[in-house]
Design an enzyme around this catalytic site. Sequence first.
Site, PDB file in Angstrom:
ATOM      1  N   CYS A  19      -3.069   5.681  -5.958  1.00 25.49           N
ATOM      2  CA  CYS A  19      -4.236   5.612  -6.847  1.00 25.49           C
ATOM      3  C   CYS A  19      -5.380   6.400  -6.201  1.00 25.49           C
ATOM      4  O   CYS A  19      -5.126   7.302  -5.393  1.00 25.49           O
ATOM      5  CB  CYS A  19      -4.609   4.169  -7.179  1.00 25.49           C
ATOM      6  SG  CYS A  19      -5.128   3.163  -5.785  1.00 25.49           S
ATOM      7  N   ASN A  22      -6.895   3.379  -2.990  1.00 23.31           N
ATOM      8  CA  ASN A  22      -5.902   2.537  -2.289  1.00 23.31           C
ATOM      9  C   ASN A  22      -6.487   1.189  -1.849  1.00 23.31           C
ATOM     10  O   ASN A  22      -6.124   0.632  -0.815  1.00 23.31           O
ATOM     11  CB  ASN A  22      -5.259   3.260  -1.091  1.00 23.31           C
ATOM     12  CG  ASN A  22      -4.000   2.574  -0.557  1.00 23.31           C
ATOM     13  OD1 ASN A  22      -3.764   2.553   0.648  1.00 23.31           O
ATOM     14  ND2 ASN A  22      -3.183   2.039  -1.418  1.00 23.31           N
ATOM     15  N   CYS A  24      -7.400  -1.055  -4.822  1.00 21.96           N
ATOM     16  CA  CYS A  24      -7.240  -1.898  -6.025  1.00 21.96           C
ATOM     17  C   CYS A  24      -5.838  -1.762  -6.625  1.00 21.96           C
ATOM     18  O   CYS A  24      -4.981  -2.613  -6.425  1.00 21.96           O
ATOM     19  CB  CYS A  24      -8.288  -1.559  -7.079  1.00 21.96           C
ATOM     20  SG  CYS A  24      -9.994  -1.828  -6.546  1.00 21.96           S
ATOM     21  N   ARG A  25      -5.602  -0.698  -7.390  1.00 21.52           N
ATOM     22  CA  ARG A  25      -4.389  -0.638  -8.201  1.00 21.52           C
ATOM     23  C   ARG A  25      -3.111  -0.459  -7.394  1.00 21.52           C
ATOM     24  O   ARG A  25      -2.158  -1.231  -7.558  1.00 21.52           O
ATOM     25  CB  ARG A  25      -4.508   0.496  -9.236  1.00 21.52           C
ATOM     26  CG  ARG A  25      -5.551   0.240 -10.287  1.00 21.52           C
ATOM     27  CD  ARG A  25      -5.871   1.489 -11.074  1.00 21.52           C
ATOM     28  NE  ARG A  25      -6.539   2.476 -10.230  1.00 21.52           N
ATOM     29  CZ  ARG A  25      -6.829   3.699 -10.586  1.00 21.52           C
ATOM     30  NH1 ARG A  25      -6.475   4.121 -11.787  1.00 21.52           N
ATOM     31  NH2 ARG A  25      -7.463   4.505  -9.760  1.00 21.52           N
ATOM     32  N   SER A  26      -3.055   0.614  -6.566  1.00 19.10           N
ATOM     33  CA  SER A  26      -1.778   0.845  -5.876  1.00 19.10           C
ATOM     34  C   SER A  26      -1.472  -0.256  -4.856  1.00 19.10           C
ATOM     35  O   SER A  26      -0.295  -0.597  -4.693  1.00 19.10           O
ATOM     36  CB  SER A  26      -1.684   2.249  -5.264  1.00 19.10           C
ATOM     37  OG  SER A  26      -2.634   2.482  -4.267  1.00 19.10           O
ATOM     38  N   ASP A 131      -8.577   1.986 -14.041  1.00 17.96           N
ATOM     39  CA  ASP A 131      -9.247   1.692 -12.766  1.00 17.96           C
ATOM     40  C   ASP A 131     -10.186   0.492 -12.952  1.00 17.96           C
ATOM     41  O   ASP A 131     -11.142   0.569 -13.721  1.00 17.96           O
ATOM     42  CB  ASP A 131     -10.037   2.934 -12.353  1.00 17.96           C
ATOM     43  CG  ASP A 131     -10.615   2.814 -10.957  1.00 17.96           C
ATOM     44  OD1 ASP A 131     -10.619   1.696 -10.409  1.00 17.96           O
ATOM     45  OD2 ASP A 131     -11.060   3.839 -10.428  1.00 17.96           O
TER      46      ASP A 131
HETATM   47  P1  4NP Z   1      -8.308   2.179  -6.900  1.00 16.20           P
HETATM   48  O1  4NP Z   1      -9.841   1.864  -7.315  1.00 16.20           O
HETATM   49  O2  4NP Z   1      -8.106   3.653  -7.051  1.00 16.20           O
HETATM   50  O3  4NP Z   1      -7.521   1.379  -7.876  1.00 16.20           O
HETATM   51  O4  4NP Z   1      -8.159   1.698  -5.468  1.00 16.20           O
HETATM   52  C1  4NP Z   1     -10.913   2.515  -6.728  1.00 16.20           C
HETATM   53  C2  4NP Z   1     -11.369   2.110  -5.498  1.00 16.20           C
HETATM   54  C3  4NP Z   1     -12.456   2.749  -4.927  1.00 16.20           C
HETATM   55  C4  4NP Z   1     -13.093   3.777  -5.594  1.00 16.20           C
HETATM   56  C5  4NP Z   1     -12.626   4.185  -6.831  1.00 16.20           C
HETATM   57  C6  4NP Z   1     -11.529   3.559  -7.394  1.00 16.20           C
HETATM   58  N1  4NP Z   1     -14.212   4.415  -5.018  1.00 16.20           N
HETATM   59  O5  4NP Z   1     -14.768   5.315  -5.660  1.00 16.20           O
HETATM   60  O6  4NP Z   1     -14.590   4.068  -3.895  1.00 16.20           O
END
Ligand code: 4NP
Length: 175
Positions: A19, A22, A24-26, A131
């Site tokens: 994702c 790294n 939240c989703r993955s 997201d």
């Molecule tokens: P993820 O979510 O891609 O599902 O881990 C996010 C986590 C952090 C950020 C964006 C999306 N960020 O911009 O810090």
Amino acid sequence: MPAVPPQHAEGPYRIALVCLGNICRSPMAHVVLEGRLADAGLAERVEVASSGTGGWHVGNPMDPRAAATLTAAGFDASRHRARQYDATWPEAYDLVLVMDEANLADVGGRTDRVGMFRDFDPVDPGGAVPDPYYGGDDGFEEVLAMVERTSDEIVTALGAALENRTSDGADGGRA
Ligand code: 4NP
């Protein structure tokens, strides 16, 4: 249900989940898929990793909202530490599954081994895992539901691929 690509090296089948951050989703998909593989008796035969295309959170644990959602559903979210994706991953893994179209563009697009995680979604295939980072807690519940049903389908596809490998005698005698 799509088939998983064949394994291209000895040892376990290797899956990478990708994702943006790294955190939240993955990581949620990583923990759930590992749990489902263990339930199916495939823990030793399939290795799961995850990473983010961005490096902001490298070394950090999961987002506390992702961890709380997993914990409430009975999963162990405590061991995750964020890693960053790099160009060696498609070679190192048998299958790379990304969470959304931006991730797919960041890893260079679809190949035989690179696709979207929700290609395996049995309910509504082909879309993105949205997201949840900038939204509320219900976004994390939605991600968990998608990740659980999609992980079940990935385990079924892996079970079929590994079964074929065993019956071909292509497993080097390890089965
Ligand atoms: P993820 O979510 O891609 O599902 O881990 C996010 C986590 C952090 C950020 C964006 C999306 N960020 O911009 O810090």
